[in-house]
Design an enzyme around this catalytic site. Structure first.
Site, PDB file in Angstrom:
ATOM      1  N   GLU A  69      25.200 -37.936 -66.256  1.00 48.19           N
ATOM      2  CA  GLU A  69      24.499 -38.080 -64.967  1.00 48.19           C
ATOM      3  C   GLU A  69      25.185 -39.196 -64.202  1.00 48.19           C
ATOM      4  O   GLU A  69      25.230 -40.347 -64.664  1.00 48.19           O
ATOM      5  CB  GLU A  69      23.012 -38.406 -65.156  1.00 48.19           C
ATOM      6  CG  GLU A  69      22.211 -37.216 -65.651  1.00 48.19           C
ATOM      7  CD  GLU A  69      20.711 -37.457 -65.658  1.00 48.19           C
ATOM      8  OE1 GLU A  69      20.209 -38.245 -64.831  1.00 48.19           O
ATOM      9  OE2 GLU A  69      20.037 -36.832 -66.510  1.00 48.19           O
ATOM     10  N   GLU A  92      18.928 -29.302 -62.768  1.00 52.58           N
ATOM     11  CA  GLU A  92      17.621 -29.603 -63.365  1.00 52.58           C
ATOM     12  C   GLU A  92      16.521 -28.850 -62.625  1.00 52.58           C
ATOM     13  O   GLU A  92      16.665 -28.499 -61.448  1.00 52.58           O
ATOM     14  CB  GLU A  92      17.375 -31.123 -63.258  1.00 52.58           C
ATOM     15  CG  GLU A  92      16.050 -31.561 -63.860  1.00 52.58           C
ATOM     16  CD  GLU A  92      15.923 -33.070 -64.056  1.00 52.58           C
ATOM     17  OE1 GLU A  92      16.786 -33.811 -63.543  1.00 52.58           O
ATOM     18  OE2 GLU A  92      14.971 -33.495 -64.732  1.00 52.58           O
ATOM     19  N   ASN A 103      17.008 -36.652 -73.691  1.00 51.88           N
ATOM     20  CA  ASN A 103      17.574 -37.179 -72.452  1.00 51.88           C
ATOM     21  C   ASN A 103      16.901 -38.510 -72.134  1.00 51.88           C
ATOM     22  O   ASN A 103      15.668 -38.614 -72.203  1.00 51.88           O
ATOM     23  CB  ASN A 103      17.299 -36.198 -71.295  1.00 51.88           C
ATOM     24  CG  ASN A 103      17.612 -36.818 -69.936  1.00 51.88           C
ATOM     25  OD1 ASN A 103      18.776 -36.950 -69.563  1.00 51.88           O
ATOM     26  ND2 ASN A 103      16.576 -37.218 -69.194  1.00 51.88           N
ATOM     27  N   GLU A 104      17.697 -39.490 -71.807  1.00 51.15           N
ATOM     28  CA  GLU A 104      17.165 -40.817 -71.454  1.00 51.15           C
ATOM     29  C   GLU A 104      16.013 -41.194 -72.394  1.00 51.15           C
ATOM     30  O   GLU A 104      14.889 -41.490 -71.958  1.00 51.15           O
ATOM     31  CB  GLU A 104      16.742 -40.877 -69.977  1.00 51.15           C
ATOM     32  CG  GLU A 104      17.941 -40.688 -69.053  1.00 51.15           C
ATOM     33  CD  GLU A 104      17.724 -41.068 -67.589  1.00 51.15           C
ATOM     34  OE1 GLU A 104      16.582 -41.329 -67.185  1.00 51.15           O
ATOM     35  OE2 GLU A 104      18.735 -41.098 -66.859  1.00 51.15           O
ATOM     36  N   GLN A 144      23.247 -33.768 -58.430  1.00 52.55           N
ATOM     37  CA  GLN A 144      23.133 -32.501 -59.134  1.00 52.55           C
ATOM     38  C   GLN A 144      23.811 -31.427 -58.287  1.00 52.55           C
ATOM     39  O   GLN A 144      24.187 -31.687 -57.153  1.00 52.55           O
ATOM     40  CB  GLN A 144      21.683 -32.172 -59.392  1.00 52.55           C
ATOM     41  CG  GLN A 144      20.969 -33.221 -60.256  1.00 52.55           C
ATOM     42  CD  GLN A 144      19.634 -32.743 -60.813  1.00 52.55           C
ATOM     43  OE1 GLN A 144      19.201 -31.627 -60.630  1.00 52.55           O
ATOM     44  NE2 GLN A 144      18.953 -33.670 -61.504  1.00 52.55           N
ATOM     45  N   TYR A 176      24.058 -44.328 -62.056  1.00 59.06           N
ATOM     46  CA  TYR A 176      23.941 -43.890 -60.658  1.00 59.06           C
ATOM     47  C   TYR A 176      24.431 -44.989 -59.718  1.00 59.06           C
ATOM     48  O   TYR A 176      24.436 -46.172 -60.077  1.00 59.06           O
ATOM     49  CB  TYR A 176      22.482 -43.550 -60.328  1.00 59.06           C
ATOM     50  CG  TYR A 176      22.044 -42.210 -60.898  1.00 59.06           C
ATOM     51  CD1 TYR A 176      22.331 -41.033 -60.230  1.00 59.06           C
ATOM     52  CD2 TYR A 176      21.356 -42.123 -62.107  1.00 59.06           C
ATOM     53  CE1 TYR A 176      21.950 -39.794 -60.747  1.00 59.06           C
ATOM     54  CE2 TYR A 176      20.969 -40.893 -62.622  1.00 59.06           C
ATOM     55  CZ  TYR A 176      21.269 -39.737 -61.931  1.00 59.06           C
ATOM     56  OH  TYR A 176      20.900 -38.514 -62.440  1.00 59.06           O
TER      57      TYR A 176
HETATM   58  O1  AHR Z   1      18.909 -36.684 -61.947  1.00 59.67           O
HETATM   59  C1  AHR Z   1      17.604 -37.113 -61.727  1.00 59.67           C
HETATM   60  C2  AHR Z   1      17.008 -37.849 -62.905  1.00 59.67           C
HETATM   61  O2  AHR Z   1      17.698 -39.046 -63.107  1.00 59.67           O
HETATM   62  C3  AHR Z   1      17.103 -37.161 -64.241  1.00 59.67           C
HETATM   63  O3  AHR Z   1      16.065 -36.260 -64.436  1.00 59.67           O
HETATM   64  C4  AHR Z   1      16.974 -38.290 -65.201  1.00 59.67           C
HETATM   65  O4  AHR Z   1      17.623 -38.034 -66.422  1.00 59.67           O
HETATM   66  C5  AHR Z   1      17.569 -39.470 -64.455  1.00 59.67           C
HETATM   67  O5  AHR Z   1      16.765 -40.570 -64.510  1.00 59.67           O
END
Ligand code: AHR
Length: 516
Positions: free
Chosen positions: A320, A47, A194-195, A369, A262
């Protein structure tokens, strides 16, 4: 117990010698040749965030490292070794602020932009579509683009597709040719937003599905390029989002549906997320417990998808995932730069095992990432570059790419901390095109080794070899001065025992075995 103290580290190392290792009976079952562990499970994410693109992949012309244009070739070479199958770009949250047309044409004429999501950093758009696709060409990886739905237009996305994939004599194609690429790029992987429940527009699920259908209608296939249209999916265990997408969007309008999940050491988005290094056993344990939630979350979304898509045509893409800690002290909080320890490697091995074991539905995933951001596989500091413990796990696991899935059966002993416990062992297995069987084993217990007695009915094999990733402390990490503290080693703890396999799996380790 502080994992960094010398006493603790010594105890952690010595413990396997003091306590007899528990024995686990594990069976490698025959697979179904049609069920493949997609290589795309091992995808990466790049990103426009912090130093991932600018000062990561794309560096100053004067920087004294091997480069092609401004692309850093030591980073490229390292990523080529782990065979990155796809690379997602330009975001993340950034994607829904990105206007692709500002990033093509002569670099000097490209407008600057403020990266509002990530530290208000001023970017000069010198890294744009052609530069990204050039990077993918060098890596030999599939580009996975995220289209701007939050602040862009349907026409803007549609133009981007035409610019990249058409070969007709249209203004878009003429412009691509003028910008140096006569042939269509044939980009087939497209995320539509995205999101969209958050930074991508704060939409409700119902509203997003209507928006998605409008965008997907104008996401055209061009000759030679059939698009993989990808729905922006759920946050964690949000079942309603997945249910609404599956119910409202016709199956022929979606190739994939995403999921973002996450692992935060503290489990909390507000306040401290937890330390990247120098943590105690409390945050070691909670990180792994939180990481293991991925299994139930994937199973939950997969079950919803099964209701609407019995033939499992739609891919679940966890595009992600990874550990998200507090940033390194003294760095920009908006740049998400964090160190990476043996604990991250255990999370990576565990998560990839979970994805492998759900390969009937999980057809892709992207670690967040690739470089200098979150659970990165590579960190850079000016000319210096290091491979993180997480990188080594991707190195170990590449043997699973596009291999036949082999189910495993075992009951794991517990790793207990305080009043809680988690399974100490997780694993997955596959058979490659040459018939070699690979078993990836992760022992999360920081003190106790495990003995694994493995039966492999139906597998004929003569030799076993392997590699191991472990270190004295779960908080060990690689630094620019000591880049090889956590590194791979040959594994000598496996041997043939009758028709089976006996393995002594060290505490806090990732091992991948090869049986031939
Ligand atoms: O990976 C960091 C961020 O986490 C991304 O930009 C977003 O999609 C997520 O909230």
């Amino acid at each position: 117990m502080k994992f960094l103290s010398a006493t603790a580290a010594a105890l952690a190392l010595a413990a396997p010698l003091l306590a007899p290792a528990q024995t686990v009976q594990l069976t490698v079952q025959p697979g179904d040749p049609k069920l493949i562990v997609s290589k795309h499970i091992q995808g990466q994410f790049a990103e426009h965030l912090g130093r991932c693109i600018y000062d990561g992949f794309w560096v100053d012309e004067k920087m004294n490292v091997p480069k092609q244009g401004r692309i850093r070739l030591d980073v490229v070479e390292a990523l080529k070794k782990i065979h990155v199958p796809n690379l997602r770009w330009p975001g993340g949250c950034f994607a829904d602020t990105y206007h692709w047309h500002d990033g093509v044409g002569p670099a000097a004429q490209r407008p600057k932009m403020l990266n509002l999501w990530w530290g208000n950093t001023l970017e000069d758009n010198s890294f744009g579509t052609h530069e990204f696709l050039g990077l993918c060409g060098l890596l030999g990886t599939e580009p996975y683009l995220a289209a701007n739905v939050g602040s862009g237009t349907v026409q803007e996305m549609s133009n981007w597709m035409e610019y990249l994939n058409s070969n007709e004599d249209t203004p878009m194609v003429q412009e691509r040719k003028k910008n140096g690429h006569p042939e269509p790029y044939q980009v087939s992987w497209w995320g539509i937003g995205n999101e969209s429940w958050g930074c991508g527009g704060n939409m409700t699920a119902q509203y997003y599905t209507d928006v998605y259908k409008r965008y997907a209608t104008f996401a055209h296939d061009y000759p030679g390029t059939k698009l993989k249209r990808i729905v922006s999916g759920a946050n964690g265990d949000d079942a309603n989002w997945t249910e609404t997408c599956m119910k409202n969007i016709p199956l022929n309008q979606m190739w994939g549906l995403t999921l973002h999940q996450y692992t935060l050491p503290t489990g909390s988005w507000s306040g401290s997320k937890g330390k990247a290094t120098g943590f105690g056993e409390d945050q070691y344990f909670s990180t792994l417990r939180n990481c293991l939630r991925m299994d139930a979350i994937v199973a939950k979304h997969a079950a919803i998808m099964d209701k609407y898509d019995k033939d499992k045509k739609v891919a679940l893409l966890v595009d992600e995932w990874g550990v998200w800690t507090d940033v390194e002290p003294g760095t920009n909080p908006g740049h998400l730069y964090q160190q990476n320890t043996l604990r991250d490697a255990l999370v990576a091995g565990t998560t990839l095992n979970i994805f492998n074991n759900h390969c009937d539905r999980v057809k892709g995933a992207n670690l967040a990432q690739a470089v200098n951001v979150l659970q990165a596989v590579i960190l850079t500091d000016k000319e210096k570059m290091l491979l993180t413990p997480t990188y080594h796990v991707f190195d170990l696991y590449q043997v699973h790419q596009d291999a036949e899935y082999l189910p495993l059966q075992f009951a794991s002993p517990d790793y207990a901390f305080g009043n809680e416990k988690i399974p100490a062992l997780n694993a997955s297995a596959s058979k490659d095109k040459n018939g070699a069987v690979h078993i990836s084993l992760v022992n999360l217990d920081p003190k106790n080794a495990l003995t694994i007695e493995t039966a492999l009915p139906g597998v004929s094999w003569k030799t076993v070899t392997g590699r191991v990733l472990t270190s004295a402390s779960v908080s060990d990490h690689n630094t620019f001065d000591q880049p090889n503290t956590v590194r791979l080693a040959d594994f000598k703890g496996a041997r043939k025992k009758g028709n089976g396999l006996a393995v002594m799996l060290p505490a806090k380790s990732v091992v991948v075995l090869e049986l031939k």
